[in-house]
Design an enzyme around this catalytic site. Structure first.
Site, PDB file in Angstrom:
ATOM      1  N   ASP A   1       0.844  -1.206   0.000  1.00  0.00           N
ATOM      2  CA  ASP A   1       0.000   0.000   0.000  1.00  0.00           C
ATOM      3  C   ASP A   1       0.875   1.250   0.000  1.00  0.00           C
ATOM      4  O   ASP A   1       0.596   2.234  -0.705  1.00  0.00           O
ATOM      5  CB  ASP A   1      -0.993   0.002   1.179  1.00  0.00           C
ATOM      6  CG  ASP A   1      -0.418  -0.571   2.465  1.00  0.00           C
ATOM      7  OD1 ASP A   1       0.747  -1.027   2.464  1.00  0.00           O
ATOM      8  OD2 ASP A   1      -1.131  -0.561   3.488  1.00  0.00           O
TER       9      ASP A   1
ATOM     10  N   ASP B   1       1.199  -7.289 -10.712  1.00  0.00           N
ATOM     11  CA  ASP B   1       0.186  -7.014 -11.745  1.00  0.00           C
ATOM     12  C   ASP B   1      -0.367  -5.604 -11.552  1.00  0.00           C
ATOM     13  O   ASP B   1      -0.431  -4.787 -12.478  1.00  0.00           O
ATOM     14  CB  ASP B   1      -0.934  -8.066 -11.606  1.00  0.00           C
ATOM     15  CG  ASP B   1      -1.889  -8.066 -12.790  1.00  0.00           C
ATOM     16  OD1 ASP B   1      -1.671  -7.285 -13.740  1.00  0.00           O
ATOM     17  OD2 ASP B   1      -2.850  -8.851 -12.773  1.00  0.00           O
TER      18      ASP B   1
ATOM     19  N   ASP C   1       0.668  -1.777 -13.636  1.00  0.00           N
ATOM     20  CA  ASP C   1      -0.341  -0.964 -14.340  1.00  0.00           C
ATOM     21  C   ASP C   1      -0.291   0.474 -13.825  1.00  0.00           C
ATOM     22  O   ASP C   1      -0.417   1.429 -14.599  1.00  0.00           O
ATOM     23  CB  ASP C   1      -1.745  -1.535 -14.117  1.00  0.00           C
ATOM     24  CG  ASP C   1      -2.136  -2.548 -15.196  1.00  0.00           C
ATOM     25  OD1 ASP C   1      -1.218  -3.151 -15.788  1.00  0.00           O
ATOM     26  OD2 ASP C   1      -3.343  -2.737 -15.433  1.00  0.00           O
TER      27      ASP C   1
END
Ligand code: NAD
Length: 383
Positions: free
Chosen positions: A228, A252, A256
């Site tokens: 986080d 993943d 992005d």
């Protein structure tokens, strides 16, 4: 030399972005005297339509016979309602597992030509950049064949509850970390392990393994970050990162996020490897842009092919050890960007985020024209 390259065009924009990438590879082959034999294979939605399963056995077997695999993208709304095992994306998991490519290298650097397409202000980009410049250049190494995407999953309570499982073994973590450290040695010698060790037991194992492996890489500065916090740091000060090594799920998502900072998800390549010995021809690797099949723009000749073209450059470097050819492709991409050529995704973002009026110097081109421009730039390099 002759090389066999498995091609999986897939769905949506997959075939559109793969075409320019193979044209670029052919220009490289012609120049250096290499012959690339393409073996076109079906996977994803296309394979579901033609033979009822996302990854036909013949596809995996044929891919294993090749020297490398280049993939466009798979998936689309047509197949979204199929049960999990029959979804096009299962083909990706099957290929990765079947080819044993457990480390996914996802570079994300802000090219100077696309600085105005980055949504971050200069002061944010300068923050934590060692040179104080508005720039970042990071590499996310994502574990690819374990964790949540491969763990046990299911439904209970008559479909009203569901579970997915994150499982990692010491060996799985160690081997991907070693690839991360090898990459870090060729870069700025900093490696950040990203996990959620304050909550997840699997993440605590990641930290234990990393602490042990780090002993062998004393020349590399190892650090740890909760995922986080990493998501936050990427938009607060991306320049602080060199190599990030993380799990399948976290990699993943973080890659992005990083892609948006480079201007567009259409720009970014990836390489999936089972080993990495710099300066040596690698075993079978799988190369693909990090984006999906983008059904919203498929068939319009507007998709950005540069991520796939740059995946071709990674293929040349990692699977074939053709460093000069790989660097030439990367330089040709910079040349077309220098010339102001932009696909819609990067032109639009410049207009939104740019501090200067760039539209006059930038020229909108389609997928095919962008690929042709890269081929021309390569030819001019060698003229
Ligand atoms: P996506 O990456 O396909 O698209 C996200 C956004 O980025 C869309 O607005 C799209 O138009 C844009 N975009 C993506 N690639 C682009 C390019 N080359 N040029 C310009 N714009 C581009 O992600 P999504 O919409 O979440 O997924 C669409 C489908 O792709 C789904 O079926 C998903 O499961 C699948 N998918 C496949 C892969 C893969 O094959 N490796 C990866 C991710 C998603």
């Amino acid at each position: 030399m002759d090389y066999a390259i498995a091609l999986v065009p897939g769905d949506g924009i997959g075939p559109e972005v793969l075409g320019p990438a193979t044209e670029v590879l052919d220009v490289v082959g012609d120049h250096y005297g290499h012959v690339f034999h393409y073996v076109e294979l079906e996977a994803g939605g296309k394979a579901i339509d033609s033979c009822g399963e996302p990854l036909p056995r013949e596809t995996l077997e044929a891919a294993k016979q090749c020297d490398a695999l280049l993939l466009g993208a798979v998936g689309g709304p047509k197949w979204d309602t199929l049960p999990g095992q029959l979804r096009p994306e299962r083909a990706l998991l099957g290929l990765r597992a079947g080819l044993g490519v457990f480390a996914n290298l996802r570079p994300a650097a802000l090219l100077p030509q696309l600085k105005d397409a980055c949504p971050l202000k200069d002061e944010v980009l300068c923050r934590s950049n060692p040179q104080g410049k508005p720039h970042f250049d990071l590499l996310i190494v994502r574990e690819l064949t374990g964790g949540l995407y491969f763990g046990a999953r299911g439904r209970g309570n008559e479909g009203k509850s569901a579970f997915d499982t994150e499982t990692y073994s010491w060996e799985e973590i160690e081997r991907v970390l070693r690839i991360g450290y090898t990459a870090a040695r060729l870069r700025r010698k900093r490696l950040c392990v990203v996990d959620k060790a304050n909550v997840l037991e699997s993440s605590r194992l990641w930290r234990e393994v990393a602490a042990a492996v780090a002993q062998e890489y004393q020349d590399i500065e190892t650090s740890y970050l909760y995922v986080d916090n990493c998501a936050m740091q990427l938009i607060r000060a991306p320049g602080q990162f060199d190599v990030i090594v993380t799990s399948n799920l976290f990699g993943d998502i973080l890659s992005d996020e990083a892609s948006v900072l480079t201007g567009s998800i259409g720009m970014l390549p990836s390489a999936s490897l089972s080993s990495f010995v710099p300066g040596h021809k690698g075993p079978m690797g799988m190369y693909e842009p990090i984006h999906g099949s983008a059904p919203d723009i498929a068939g319009q000749d507007i998709a950005n092919p540069l991520g796939t073209i740059l995946s071709g450059a990674m293929l040349l470097r990692y699977s074939f050890n053709l460093e000069e050819a790989a660097a030439a492709v990367e330089a040709a991409v910079q040349t077309v960007l220098d010339a102001g050529l932009r696909t819609k995704d990067i032109l639009n973002r410049s207009a939104v985020y740019g501090t200067e009026k760039k539209e006059k110097t930038e020229k909108l081109v389609g997928t095919k024209a962008m690929g042709e421009a890269v081929c021309r730039a390569l030819a001019q390099t060698w003229a």
